[in-house]
Design a protein around this motif. Structure first.
Motif, PDB file in Angstrom:
ATOM      1  N   ALA A 133      -7.160   0.072   2.373  1.00 30.88           N
ATOM      2  CA  ALA A 133      -5.977  -0.380   1.633  1.00 30.88           C
ATOM      3  C   ALA A 133      -4.862  -0.775   2.588  1.00 30.88           C
ATOM      4  O   ALA A 133      -4.149  -1.758   2.357  1.00 30.88           O
TER       5      ALA A 133
ATOM      6  N   ALA B 240       0.854  -1.192   0.000  1.00 31.60           N
ATOM      7  CA  ALA B 240       0.000   0.000   0.000  1.00 31.60           C
ATOM      8  C   ALA B 240       0.887   1.238   0.000  1.00 31.60           C
ATOM      9  O   ALA B 240       1.771   1.377   0.842  1.00 31.60           O
TER      10      ALA B 240
ATOM     11  N   THR C 289      -3.216   4.550  -3.074  1.00 35.36           N
ATOM     12  CA  THR C 289      -4.377   5.034  -2.329  1.00 35.36           C
ATOM     13  C   THR C 289      -4.586   6.522  -2.520  1.00 35.36           C
ATOM     14  O   THR C 289      -3.656   7.270  -2.804  1.00 35.36           O
TER      15      THR C 289
ATOM     16  N   ILE D 211      -0.917  -1.039  -4.270  1.00 38.33           N
ATOM     17  CA  ILE D 211      -2.216  -0.427  -4.001  1.00 38.33           C
ATOM     18  C   ILE D 211      -1.971   1.070  -3.848  1.00 38.33           C
ATOM     19  O   ILE D 211      -1.450   1.532  -2.835  1.00 38.33           O
TER      20      ILE D 211
ATOM     21  N   ALA E  36      -8.649   3.321  -4.204  1.00 46.65           N
ATOM     22  CA  ALA E  36      -7.459   2.495  -4.111  1.00 46.65           C
ATOM     23  C   ALA E  36      -7.388   1.634  -5.368  1.00 46.65           C
ATOM     24  O   ALA E  36      -8.338   0.943  -5.708  1.00 46.65           O
TER      25      ALA E  36
END
Length: 440
Positions: free
Chosen positions: A256, A181, A232, A230, A215
């Motif tokens: 996320a 993330a 975000t 990911i 996301a």
């Protein structure tokens, strides 16, 4: 997958905030008998039958209102509907079905989301009143009678909601995939970094904060290692969130983090570390995620031979709860040191999943106790009897003691530092559970 998201919606003053507080078990929403008190969405974690979920409280929907505040509330609720996996549609049994209820029902049916119809203010146990049955006209199935004030029917409601939860393993990637993330404030270069990593423009890059609304998962392979990045939406201070849709992006950003294995905490080198950076990093820490602190826009800084050293010291001070996280200074724009990120992701991911044998762990704990005597109180001294690792991601340890009241925070931190030093644990938080030995 991340926690399922459940939104409570309905027209104003039907008891949404009271129901929200009853489900999450604490008074979070303001409860007042005035329409429009909940003007913003509030969210908290709930749990039922072992499944955790995110519950969103919303302002009431008045479909045809031209009042500015009610229009904003309707917009907030519509965003919550878009965000949620499951919707609790709350109506008021005492007032009966209204035209607004029908209009809200039509909005909800268009969403295509599972809808649980809940009839509030049924305050007496036993057979539901006949007035309940008129709500079948909404075309949303059986209404569940509840009293959000007294807690009646909440179990039946949550059983129905949990029946719509996706499978816990749904949407999961293979175990060998590292889920990364990319988190941070708006406009710190998250999308630019993902694009540089991928070598192509898959994510829109803009200087306008909040361009990334959702996301976005992007699968990527490098040197036979599989990743999912990911990207975000940037989290920002509540007082500075001006667009409704950015409020909705905060929940997606938190989700996320929950879904990830490793967080890349991006910090703007030009702005330096801000209070909001510490809050975002704190969320990753509390969720037990492996983390790499990435200082972006390093090319825009005037530097001398001490600049990086001073910046590291500032990170250690401002992110004192996350001193375990390695730091890398990059430029997503030029690609400077971006390749080092992959090495760090793999490294902290391995640390995050490390298992330590019970024998080796107790050797280190015993050695630490021999070096620094445990604290005592009123003539009674703390004894560390036994330690074992019970889980990974993050590494979690149970320490059995004679009296857990004697385990001072500072001594627990000392034990943690000794374990880190012995096993080179970097990039991951550690969790400790202190238990007293049960007497036979």
């Amino acid at each position: 997958m991340g926690k399922p998201i459940v939104a409570i919606v309905g027209r104003p003053n039907v008891g949404k905030s009271t129901l929200f507080n009853k489900i999450v078990g604490q008074r979070i929403s303001i409860v007042e008998d005035t329409p429009g008190v909940t003007r913003d969405r509030i969210y908290a974690e709930g749990e039922w039958l072992g499944r955790h979920f995110t519950l969103i409280d919303t302002g009431g929907i008045e479909p045809d209102s031209k009042d500015e505040i009610l229009v904003q509330m309707r917009s907030q609720a519509e965003i919550a509907i878009e965000t949620a996996h499951i919707i609790i549609f709350l109506v008021d049994m005492k007032e009966g079905m209204t035209a607004s209820d029908k209009d809200v029902a039509n909005i909800l049916m268009k969403s295509g989301k599972p809808i649980v119809l809940v009839c509030n203010k049924v305050d007496n146990p036993g057979q539901p009143p006949l007035e309940l049955y008129e709500f079948y006209n909404l075309g949303l199935g059986d209404p569940i009678p509840v009293s959000s004030v007294h807690g009646l029917g909440i179990g039946d409601l949550l059983d129905e909601v949990a029946g719509h939860f996706p499978d816990a393993d749904a949407g999961e990637y293979d175990e060998e995939v590292i889920k990364v993330a990319v988190i941070g404030k708006p406009n710190v270069g998250k999308s630019s970094l993902v694009n540089k990593v991928l070598g192509e423009d898959r994510v829109i890059v803009s200087n306008v904060p909040g361009t990334t609304r959702d996301a976005i998962d992007t699968y990527f392979e490098k040197d036979e290692q599989k990743y999912v990045f990911i990207d975000t939406a940037g989290m920002r201070k509540k007082g500075r969130i001006s667009e409704n849709i950015e409020r909705y992006s905060v929940i997606r950003s938190l989700t996320a983090v929950e879904r990830s294995d490793v967080c890349l905490m991006l910090i703007d080198a030009v702005e330096g570390i801000t209070e909001q950076d510490t809050k975002i990093a704190g969320y990753a820490h509390e969720e037990g995620k492996a983390t790499v602190v990435v200082i972006n826009k390093w090319d825009a800084i005037e530097k001398n031979d001490k600049t990086m050293k001073f910046f590291r010291e500032d990170i250690m001070n401002r992110l004192s709860f996350m001193t375990y996280a390695p730091t890398v200074f990059i430029s997503a724009m030029t690609g400077q040191r971006v390749n080092q990120i992959f090495e760090l992701i793999q490294y902290v991911s391995n640390q995050h999943a490390m298992r330590i044998s019970t024998g080796m762990l107790n050797d280190i704990v015993n050695e630490a106790v021999a070096k620094v005597q445990p604290p005592s109180d009123k003539g009674k001294r703390l004894k560390l009897l036994y330690a074992t690792q019970v889980s990974v991601k993050p590494p979690t340890f149970v320490i059995f003691v004679n009296d857990k009241e004697l385990m001072h925070f500072s001594y627990q931190r000392y034990i943690e530092n000794q374990i880190r030093k012995a096993f080179a644990l970097e990039g991951t938080p550690l969790r400790f559970i202190i238990r007293e030995r049960t007497k036979k």
